[in-house]
Design an enzyme around this catalytic site. Structure first.
Site, mmCIF file in Angstrom:
data_model
loop_
_atom_site.group_PDB
_atom_site.id
_atom_site.type_symbol
_atom_site.label_atom_id
_atom_site.label_comp_id
_atom_site.label_asym_id
_atom_site.label_seq_id
_atom_site.Cartn_x
_atom_site.Cartn_y
_atom_site.Cartn_z
ATOM 1 N N ASP A 1 -3.036 -4.526 -8.356
ATOM 2 C CA ASP A 1 -1.646 -4.021 -7.587
ATOM 3 C C ASP A 1 -0.908 -3.323 -8.595
ATOM 4 O O ASP A 1 -0.249 -2.711 -7.936
ATOM 5 C CB ASP A 1 -1.822 -5.002 -6.957
ATOM 6 N N ASP B 1 5.714 -16.555 -3.037
ATOM 7 C CA ASP B 1 5.400 -15.064 -4.689
ATOM 8 C C ASP B 1 7.187 -14.920 -4.205
ATOM 9 O O ASP B 1 8.305 -15.292 -5.278
ATOM 10 C CB ASP B 1 4.834 -14.900 -5.309
ATOM 11 N N ARG C 1 -1.222 0.306 -1.649
ATOM 12 C CA ARG C 1 0.002 0.681 -3.060
ATOM 13 C C ARG C 1 0.854 1.179 -2.951
ATOM 14 O O ARG C 1 2.311 1.825 -3.098
ATOM 15 C CB ARG C 1 -0.825 -0.140 -3.964
ATOM 16 N N SER D 1 -5.897 -15.891 -1.776
ATOM 17 C CA SER D 1 -5.092 -15.353 -1.977
ATOM 18 C C SER D 1 -5.740 -13.659 -0.362
ATOM 19 O O SER D 1 -6.698 -13.270 -1.345
ATOM 20 C CB SER D 1 -5.128 -14.399 -3.689
#
Ligand code: ARG
Length: 399
Positions: A123, A15, A94, A173
């Site tokens: 996220d 990505d 994060r 993922s």
């Protein structure tokens, strides 16, 4: 400020690799990538990949110490576990990533930051709200929310633009850092289906764990773990040591149907051996050293704190205020906890503390008993007074 410079949070995966070129084209921008090591990353390899794809600069940060000190420790002291299951590894990482993105944007003079989060997860919220709180002037670009490419189309795009397609590390993922590993998607989306072994990487299946248990003595001072088995150890070494050891005993697997902030339920498989051991041990020491009322209130605030972390509200006064409360609760949380790791289970088998509120003399049923049995009579007479009164006047509740 450079009108055309964007900082991209770069993991090295498909990505964000595609995003380097896509951002260049779509925003006519220079892309500076930023890769952050929170415990599980080969920075140099990823840096080289970013430059090969066309980043004008590829920055890296070792965030491990900061992650331990400013995020893992507060979460441990708080007892922050989302929905009684998830120790919040991804969620805690994060806000630190947001902090580094903002620092990079300022030092590079970028007008925007960009990340590879999808439009349906937590996220994106954590990063966007984090950046908003720290640097409201920065624009945020999330290519995956915009480009509407399928995975196949992304691969096609990569091939067309000579972007090396990174080897996929499996059908899931995955996000990982020191505090834990998160895996989702693929066949994990069927909540009836047992997670296949391929979903796990840090922990052994129970059938494959050592037949003999491992015993560990963990010492805490003021709520901080400071040694294991007599060996002074702290910070990332301690967490790594526990991840390895407890993972070998199959401890730390969590299969969670969780409530995402965006309103959907999702299934995530976590591995968090060190977090499970440390939370378990820390809680056992609190049971020895905090009063009943302190424990009750702390558990309630911990739930709020876990929600706040999960929901991306790290950079708020509310979170800060709760941290001050938790710090205060830890004044006497010092002592040693003996933990047993065996066949996927972490159990507390012993605890001792110079600050213990547990008193043998009061608790014992043996000869040394110092508890005054006679005074219980008076206590019960007053304690039961409202019950007797109400029973006389209104009956005893239907018996
Ligand atoms: N569900 C977890 C959270 O919201 C982890 C999210 C990232 N997971 C992943 N497998 N990429 O904190």
């Amino acid at each position: 400020m450079a009108e055309n410079k964007i900082i991209l949070a770069y993991s090295g995966g498909l990505d964000t690799s595609v995003a380097i070129r896509w951002l260049q084209e779509r925003y006519q921008a220079q892309i500076v990538t930023l890769t952050i090591d929170l415990g599980m990353v080969n920075l140099e390899e990823i840096r080289q990949r970013a430059l090969r794809i066309g980043a004008v600069n590829a920055l890296t940060v070792d965030g491990k110490e900061a992650f331990y000190k400013d995020f893992i420790i507060p979460a441990l002291r708080a007892g922050a576990v989302y929905e009684d299951q998830y120790p919040l590894a991804t969620a805690l990482g994060r806000p630190l990533i947001a902090r580094y993105l903002v620092e990079a944007a300022r030092s590079e003079g970028a007008y925007a930051i960009s990340h590879g989060c999808t439009g349906k997860g937590n996220d994106q919220v954590r990063l966007d709200v984090g950046v908003n709180a720290l640097a409201p002037e920065l624009k945020i670009i999330a290519p995956i929310r915009e480009w509407a490419m399928s995975r196949e189309e992304e691969i096609e795009y990569a091939q067309m633009h000579n972007i090396p397609v990174p080897l996929s590390k499996g059908p899931y993922s995955v996000d990982e850092n020191l505090w834990g590993r998160s895996a989702e998607a693929g066949d994990l989306e069927d909540p009836w289906r047992e997670p296949p072994e391929a979903a796990y990487d840090w922990t052994r299946p129970v059938g494959d764990t050592p037949p003999e248990p491992a015993y560990l003595e963990i010492v805490f001072e003021g709520g901080l773990p400071v040694s294991i088995d007599g060996e002074g150890m702290g910070g990332i070494d301690l967490v790594r040591h526990l991840n390895r050891l407890a993972g070998d005993h199959g401890v730390g697997r969590i299969d969670h149907i969780e409530n995402r902030l965006v309103g959907i339920k999702s299934r995530e498989v976590y591995e968090a051996p060190a977090a499970v051991v440390l939370h378990t041990a820390h809680k056992a020491l609190e049971a020895m050293t905090l009063s009943k009322e302190q424990m009750r209130l702390k558990a309630r605030v911990a739930q709020e704190y876990a929600d706040v972390v999960y929901n991306g509200l790290w950079y708020t006064s509310h979170r800060r205020d709760m941290d001050a409360y938790f710090a205060s609760t830890q004044r006497h949380v010092s002592g040693t906890v003996r933990v047993k790791l065996h066949r996927g289970v972490c159990s507390v088998v012993g605890r001792s503390s110079p600050r213990a509120l547990y008193s043998y003399d009061l608790a014992t049923y043996d000869r040394g008993d110092k508890f005054d049995h006679r005074s219980s009579e008076g206590f019960i007479s007053i304690y039961g007074l409202p019950v007797r009164t109400q029973a006389q006047v209104q009956g005893n509740g239907g018996e």
